[in-house]
Motif scaffolding. Sequence first.
Motif, PDB file in Angstrom:
ATOM      1  N   ILE A  96      28.704   0.635  45.293  1.00 47.49           N
ATOM      2  CA  ILE A  96      30.167   0.731  45.203  1.00 47.49           C
ATOM      3  C   ILE A  96      30.595   2.169  45.487  1.00 47.49           C
ATOM      4  CG2 ILE A  96      32.124   0.719  43.580  1.00 47.49           C
ATOM      5  CD1 ILE A  96      31.446  -2.092  44.415  1.00 47.49           C
TER       6      ILE A  96
ATOM      7  N   LEU B 285      37.355  -1.335  48.947  1.00 46.88           N
ATOM      8  CA  LEU B 285      36.776  -0.019  49.216  1.00 46.88           C
ATOM      9  C   LEU B 285      37.542   0.788  50.258  1.00 46.88           C
ATOM     10  CD1 LEU B 285      32.998  -0.963  48.948  1.00 46.88           C
ATOM     11  CD2 LEU B 285      34.464   0.111  47.225  1.00 46.88           C
TER      12      LEU B 285
ATOM     13  N   ASN C 223      31.072   3.473  48.996  1.00 47.99           N
ATOM     14  CA  ASN C 223      32.288   3.043  49.700  1.00 47.99           C
ATOM     15  C   ASN C 223      31.971   2.262  50.977  1.00 47.99           C
ATOM     16  OD1 ASN C 223      34.669   3.785  48.231  1.00 47.99           O
ATOM     17  ND2 ASN C 223      35.586   4.250  50.204  1.00 47.99           N
TER      18      ASN C 223
END
Length: 120
Positions: free
Chosen positions: A12, A53, A15
């Motif tokens: 995560i 994201l 990105n």
Amino acid sequence: MTDMLETWIEKIRSNDANKVTDLYHENGLLLGTFSSIERNGRKLIHDYFKSLLTSQVNIEIITKHEYKAESIATSSGLYNFLLNDEKIKARFSFVFLKTKNKWQILSHHSSVLPQKNKSN
């Protein structure tokens, strides 16, 4: 098993929606914090993370409770999303499945933590 939850957080923080999506089983299910639909399968899961994201996202674990057997593991608890300078308190449940020599996310539920009221 490596700590799959920490691996997920690491991806995560990268990105990169592709890196996150690769952690999910081909028939994985995501009930995402910021989505009102069930995302079954990698394409829909990828679409969710591609949208999420577009901003820098960070996660901080508050609590976690884990169970592990030979080919299945769970991790549930509370975490905070740090998104655009906003802290969003949420709860999570992951089910990890071992396929061949690789652990993958089979099911992932995340939802905003309800506000406290008199009955909590």
